[in-house]
Design a protein around this motif. Sequence first.
Motif, mmCIF file in Angstrom:
data_model
loop_
_atom_site.group_PDB
_atom_site.id
_atom_site.type_symbol
_atom_site.label_atom_id
_atom_site.label_comp_id
_atom_site.label_asym_id
_atom_site.label_seq_id
_atom_site.Cartn_x
_atom_site.Cartn_y
_atom_site.Cartn_z
ATOM 1 N N ALA A 153 45.822 -31.948 50.321
ATOM 2 C CA ALA A 153 46.520 -30.772 50.851
ATOM 3 C C ALA A 153 45.965 -29.489 50.235
ATOM 4 C CB ALA A 153 48.012 -30.893 50.578
ATOM 5 N N LEU A 154 45.697 -29.513 48.936
ATOM 6 C CA LEU A 154 45.172 -28.324 48.278
ATOM 7 C C LEU A 154 43.731 -28.043 48.687
ATOM 8 C CD1 LEU A 154 46.650 -28.681 44.668
ATOM 9 C CD2 LEU A 154 47.501 -27.328 46.583
ATOM 10 N N LYS A 155 42.950 -29.098 48.864
ATOM 11 C CA LYS A 155 41.577 -28.904 49.335
ATOM 12 C C LYS A 155 41.556 -28.304 50.742
ATOM 13 C CE LYS A 155 38.725 -32.173 46.736
ATOM 14 N NZ LYS A 155 37.795 -33.328 46.841
ATOM 15 N N ALA A 156 42.502 -28.732 51.576
ATOM 16 C CA ALA A 156 42.584 -28.192 52.933
ATOM 17 C C ALA A 156 42.902 -26.700 52.928
ATOM 18 C CB ALA A 156 43.642 -28.949 53.734
ATOM 19 N N ALA A 157 43.524 -26.241 51.832
ATOM 20 C CA ALA A 157 43.847 -24.816 51.705
ATOM 21 C C ALA A 157 42.752 -24.049 50.974
ATOM 22 C CB ALA A 157 45.172 -24.654 50.972
ATOM 23 N N GLY A 158 41.629 -24.713 50.683
ATOM 24 C CA GLY A 158 40.481 -24.024 50.103
ATOM 25 C C GLY A 158 40.344 -24.136 48.608
ATOM 26 N N ALA A 159 41.258 -24.835 47.926
ATOM 27 C CA ALA A 159 41.168 -24.967 46.477
ATOM 28 C C ALA A 159 40.104 -26.002 46.096
ATOM 29 C CB ALA A 159 42.515 -25.373 45.897
ATOM 30 N N ASP A 160 39.528 -25.816 44.935
ATOM 31 C CA ASP A 160 38.534 -26.747 44.392
ATOM 32 C C ASP A 160 39.272 -27.659 43.412
ATOM 33 O OD1 ASP A 160 36.432 -28.094 43.275
ATOM 34 O OD2 ASP A 160 35.435 -26.324 42.437
ATOM 35 N N VAL A 161 39.654 -28.858 43.882
ATOM 36 C CA VAL A 161 40.561 -29.718 43.130
ATOM 37 C C VAL A 161 39.856 -30.985 42.655
ATOM 38 C CG1 VAL A 161 42.795 -30.881 43.115
ATOM 39 C CG2 VAL A 161 42.438 -28.907 44.601
ATOM 40 N N SER A 162 39.855 -31.201 41.349
ATOM 41 C CA SER A 162 39.392 -32.474 40.798
ATOM 42 C C SER A 162 40.629 -33.303 40.467
ATOM 43 C CB SER A 162 38.557 -32.248 39.538
ATOM 44 O OG SER A 162 39.339 -31.658 38.510
ATOM 45 N N LEU A 163 40.573 -34.597 40.750
ATOM 46 C CA LEU A 163 41.712 -35.492 40.520
ATOM 47 C C LEU A 163 41.340 -36.580 39.528
ATOM 48 C CD1 LEU A 163 44.473 -36.830 41.075
ATOM 49 C CD2 LEU A 163 43.437 -37.912 43.093
ATOM 50 N N ARG A 164 42.227 -36.777 38.551
ATOM 51 C CA ARG A 164 42.082 -37.904 37.625
ATOM 52 C C ARG A 164 43.356 -38.724 37.682
ATOM 53 N NH1 ARG A 164 42.539 -38.569 31.828
ATOM 54 N NH2 ARG A 164 42.965 -36.343 31.584
ATOM 55 N N ASN A 165 43.257 -39.930 38.238
ATOM 56 C CA ASN A 165 44.372 -40.875 38.276
ATOM 57 C C ASN A 165 44.333 -41.695 36.992
ATOM 58 O OD1 ASN A 165 46.066 -40.738 40.589
ATOM 59 N ND2 ASN A 165 44.363 -41.451 41.866
ATOM 60 N N ALA A 166 45.313 -41.487 36.125
ATOM 61 C CA ALA A 166 45.315 -42.148 34.827
ATOM 62 C C ALA A 166 46.414 -43.200 34.744
ATOM 63 C CB ALA A 166 45.504 -41.110 33.715
#
Length: 522
Positions: free
Chosen positions: A385-398
């Motif tokens: 959702a954030l990427k669709a709004a133009g944000a550069d999002v890195s995700l770490r599933n811990a």
Amino acid sequence: MARVPLAAGVCTLALGLAVTGCTTSADSTGGGKDGGKKVKATIATSSDPTSLDPNLGTVAADFVFARMLNDQLVRRDDKGEIIPGLASEWKADPTSAEFTLRKDAKCTDGTKVTASGVAKVLTRFADPATKSTAASQVFGPGAKVTATGDDASGKVSVKLDKPWSDLLYGLALPQAGIVCPAALDKPELLKSGKKGAGTGAYYMESAKPGTSYTLTAVEGYTGWATYKNMPKGTVPDTVEMPVIQSEATMANNLAAGTLDYAAFTGPDVARFVKDKRFTINPAPIIRMMVVFNEREGHPGADPEVREAIAKTLDRKAFNQAVTRGTGTLMASITDGSVPCANKDESLLAKTDVAGAKDVLKGVKIKLVGTNAVAGGSGNDYVQAALKAAGADVSLRNADSATWGNDVISNKGDWDLTILPNLNLTNLLTTPASLFLGPDPADGGRNFPGVDNKGFAKGFGEAMATTDESAKCAAWGEAQKSLLGSHDVVPLATVNLNYTTAARISIAAPDGLLAPETVRVTK
């Protein structure tokens, strides 16, 4: 016996999820409780505990071990009723409480539990030097606590310097477990959970982090709870707790008969819905919300960024992604079933992705989430959702323990998290106490670094009264301020599906697992 009804207030515990399972076995060695045979149960945990000291617990695995190894002064039953624990009687008001200990209360090595010893444990728990993030949840943020004990009468007195009307609920939490006072002078014993470290029904026989933990039942233990739905059956001599992170693996073992009990947050529970060999009891005790790191240098420090992020998220879409639509949409830091929770959806940001793009374009966001809830599918939704709004999002599933250390203890580098608030009291206090007071490094629970004066004012007024109308009015103002500043973005509840085979019985008062009550019924 005094059983004091408490005013509705607020208490929750966030932080990861323990997925559990049980199996039984018997052998001919030893003098067990089942016709001379040893009885064994297996309760799998989704992660290693971060600490076996109950006062220092931060994730769900910690809470499970805390309940197995230690008793609390009081316990919580269905509908929020406070029932005996180490204390047989008590009386309380917003600034003080007095407890009369059970005459048979003992440590796991048989040492008598004294009132002066319990006072010593509570004093250490409340001391800022201990750096217990749970202390503010039990006694109130920044509270000065005076605990005294009279061994002749067996009475323990607790006094607070400012009102905290949920004191009894806090003392019923697993983090308020009373360790054996003598263990305070033996740090290695306290860390190990071995015989003599705690006051509960079990002690740690052996620990192999990353693999399994073996607990042994305390011979002659008499402190069993008096829950309305206390299970019947044989107390296992040994409880094995293997570390199993995958719900799919847990489901495979359950279906194969090597596990008798498991709890699921994801789709694997569907395998057992029509299987008459199992009973499923859903407990909507996981409340999901987005929380920001609001410290300087992080994007969440900017109110406009927080508002824009709130506008990119759709609660219904999140609910579908995580629960396939079975969760309840939230309008606050908990759902509407909790007393005094906000239900006014006009206080929430309306979804407006187009309007959020100008703010979020190119903003770098480090999203760190736990994979303990539905495999981290909610984290994936928020990233997309954030990427669709133009944000550069890195995700770490811990895993739960890593996430708890990096985010809840604020020892890692993170900007945004999806908080699975495991509501252990079905009240407002615990989630609320995550958003004010000291940082975790200073012994507080305020892991996001929120500084919301309107919220703090309403919180304080709510905790200073036992009048229901006044309490809810104060909570209403507090939540309005928190939501208006977009310090949290409410999403939806997730069911914890307790799935039980016929051979095992285990209590879950108020929908909250009491692992120490596991019984072998066949």
